[in-house]
Scaffold this motif. Structure first.
Motif, short mmCIF file in Angstrom:
data_model
loop_
_atom_site.label_atom_id
_atom_site.label_comp_id
_atom_site.label_asym_id
_atom_site.label_seq_id
_atom_site.Cartn_x
_atom_site.Cartn_y
_atom_site.Cartn_z
N VAL A 64 -23.23 -28.37 3.72
CA VAL A 64 -21.59 -28.06 3.91
C VAL A 64 -21.90 -26.72 4.43
O VAL A 64 -22.44 -26.61 4.97
CB VAL A 64 -21.17 -28.04 2.41
N TYR A 93 -13.75 -25.86 -1.36
CA TYR A 93 -14.57 -26.90 -1.87
C TYR A 93 -14.34 -27.14 -2.99
O TYR A 93 -13.72 -28.08 -3.58
CB TYR A 93 -16.13 -26.90 -1.53
N ASN A 162 -20.04 -32.42 -2.76
CA ASN A 162 -19.75 -30.73 -1.47
C ASN A 162 -19.87 -29.28 -2.71
O ASN A 162 -20.87 -28.67 -2.06
CB ASN A 162 -18.29 -31.06 -1.10
#
Length: 376
Positions: A64, A93, A162
C-alpha cells in the motif's frame, strides 16, 4: 757435482712423464632412488568460483502507499516469521474501512426493508388484492439489495486487507539487510527499491558453473542413468571461503540447470549447505571443491619433476640405467602428486630425487625401486 744435478733433473723429467701416462680413476655412478611407473587410482580436487544465496531471499515491499511511520527492526537483525518489520500510516485505510463498514450496514438495512416488502405483498397477491407484478418487483428489489450487501462485504474485506498491509511482517525467518528508507519516508508500491531484503540462511544454496567439457567429465565419473541418479551418487563437496579456509560443513550437489547458457557456454549446478551458526550470508563468495576419482592413471610425486622454462621434465632411466630428460604433460594434481597426461607409460622408470646435477646420458645405480608411489 754437475753430474749429480744432471741426474736429478733427468729423474724429475722421467717421473713427470710417467704421471702423464698414468690412467685417471673412473668416476663412480651415483646411486639414486628410482620409481617404477604403474597404473593406479587417484583423486583430484577441482575448484570452481561460487555465488552464495540464502535458501529464501525475499524482497520486502509495501503493498500500500503511504508514509513510513515506524521501523521495528534494525539492519542485520535476525527476525522470526510473522514478526512486524515496518508500519505504514494507517489513518487513510482505517477511514476507508469505516466507510465500507457503514455502506455494508446500509446495504443490510436495505435487504431488511426489501424482505419486509416481499412478506407484506405475498398474502395480498395470494388473496388477489394486488397484482402479481408488484410482488415480482419486490422480490427483484430484494435480490438487488442482497447483491449490494455482497458487494459492500467485498469492499469491507478489501479495506481490511489494505489496513492489514500497513503492518509489514516477516514472511520467513532470517536476517534483515540494509534499510535504505527512514521513518517519515513516502512509500509507494511502485518504488524501484525494496524496503529491505530478508534472507533465510539456515541453509544456503551455492551456485557454480561448469564448462561443457567439465560437465561431460563430471557426468562420466558417477553411476546412474539419469542426472538425478548421478546426483544421488555424488560424494559430499567442500566450500572454500574467501580467506581460503574450509567451511566446517560439507554440502551436497542437488540440482543441475536444464540448459547451458548460450553466452558463456556453461551450465549451472547448485549445492546445499547447512548453516547452523549463521556464518554464511547471501552474497558471500568462495570456491567449491569437488573430488574426482581417476582410475588407471599414472601418478608421480611432484618432487620427481623439474621445471625448465615453464615445462616439466622427469629423468627417464633406460634398460642400461642411463638417464635422459623426458618432457611430461600433467592433467591435474592429487595432493603432492601429479597425474600424468603425456610423456610416461606403465613400465617406465624415473629418478625419484637427487637428479639436479645429472647430465643426459649419465649412468646411475638404481636404489630402492618401487612399483607405485605412496598412497594418496
Amino acid at each position: 757435482m754437475k753430474t749429480i744435478i744432471t741426474l736429478s733433473i733427468m729423474a724429475l723429467i722421467l717421473t713427470g712423464c710417467g704421471n702423464k701416462n698414468a690412467s685417471a680413476p673412473a668416476s663412480v655412478p651415483a646411486t639414486l632412488p628410482v620409481l617404477n611407473i604403474a597404473y593406479e587410482s587417484a583423486t583430484t580436487e577441482a575448484e570452481f568460483p561460487v555465488a552464495i544465496q540464502g535458501k529464501t531471499d525475499v524482497e520486502i515491499r509495501s503493498q500500500v502507499n503511504g508514509t513510513l511511520d515506524k521501523i521495528y527492526v534494525d539492519e542485520g537483525a535476525y527476525v522470526s516469521q510473522g514478526q512486524p518489520l515496518f508500519k505504514i500510516n494507517d489513518n487513510p485505510y482505517r477511514q476507508q474501512l469505516n466507510n465500507a463498514t457503514a455502506s455494508l450496514n446500509a446495504a443490510k438495512a436495505t435487504v431488511i426493508n426489501a424482505q419486509i416488502e416481499v412478506e407484506k405483498l405475498t398474502p395480498l397477491v395470494q388473496n388477489k388484492v394486488v397484482s402479481d407484478y408488484q410482488l415480482k418487483t419486490a422480490k427483484a428489489n430484494l435480490e438487488i439489495a442482497k447483491a449490494n450487501v455482497a458487494q459492500t462485504q467485498a469492499v469491507v474485506a478489501n479495506a481490511q486487507i489494505n489496513l492489514g498491509y500497513t503492518i509489514i511482517k516477516a514472511p520467513v525467518s532470517g536476517y534483515i539487510a540494509r534499510i535504505p528508507r527512514k521513518q517519515g519516508s513516502l512509500i509507494s508500491t511502485a518504488d524501484p527499491e525494496a524496503l529491505t531484503k530478508l534472507s533465510d540462511t539456515r541453509e544456503v544454496y551455492v551456485y557454480f558453473s561448469l564448462g561443457e567439457n567439465d560437465f561431460i567429465n563430471f557426468k562420466t565419473q558417477y553411476e546412474g542413468k539419469t542426472i538425478n541418479d548421478k546426483l544421488k551418487n555424488l560424494p559430499p563437496v567442500s566450500l572454500v571461503l574467501s580467506d581460503n579456509s574450509i567451511y566446517s560443513q560439507t554440502g551436497k550437489i542437488d540440482m543441475v540447470d536444464g540448459q547451458f547458457d548460450k553466452t558463456t557456454g556453461a551450465i549451472t549446478l547448485r549445492a546445499k549447505f547447512s548453516n547452523p551458526n549463521g556464518l554464511l550470508r547471501s552474497g558471500n563468495t568462495g570456491k567449491i571443491k569437488i573430488s574426482i576419482q581417476h582410475d588407471n592413471s599414472i601418478v608421480i610425486p611432484q618432487e620427481a619433476t623439474i621445471e625448465i622454462q615453464d615445462k616439466l621434465f622427469v629423468f627417464l632411466v633406460d634398460q642400461k640405467n642411463n638417464v635422459a630428460r623426458q618432457p611430461i604433460l600433467i592433467s591435474g594434481k592429487s595432493g603432492t602428486n601429479y597425474l600424468i597426461k603425456e610423456g610416461l607409460k606403465t613400465g617406465d622408470r624415473i629418478v625419484l630425487k637427487g637428479f639436479e646435477s645429472l647430465p643426459d646420458g649419465a649412468t646411475i645405480i638404481p636404489e630402492n625401486s618401487k612399483k607405485t608411489v605412496a598412497k594418496i
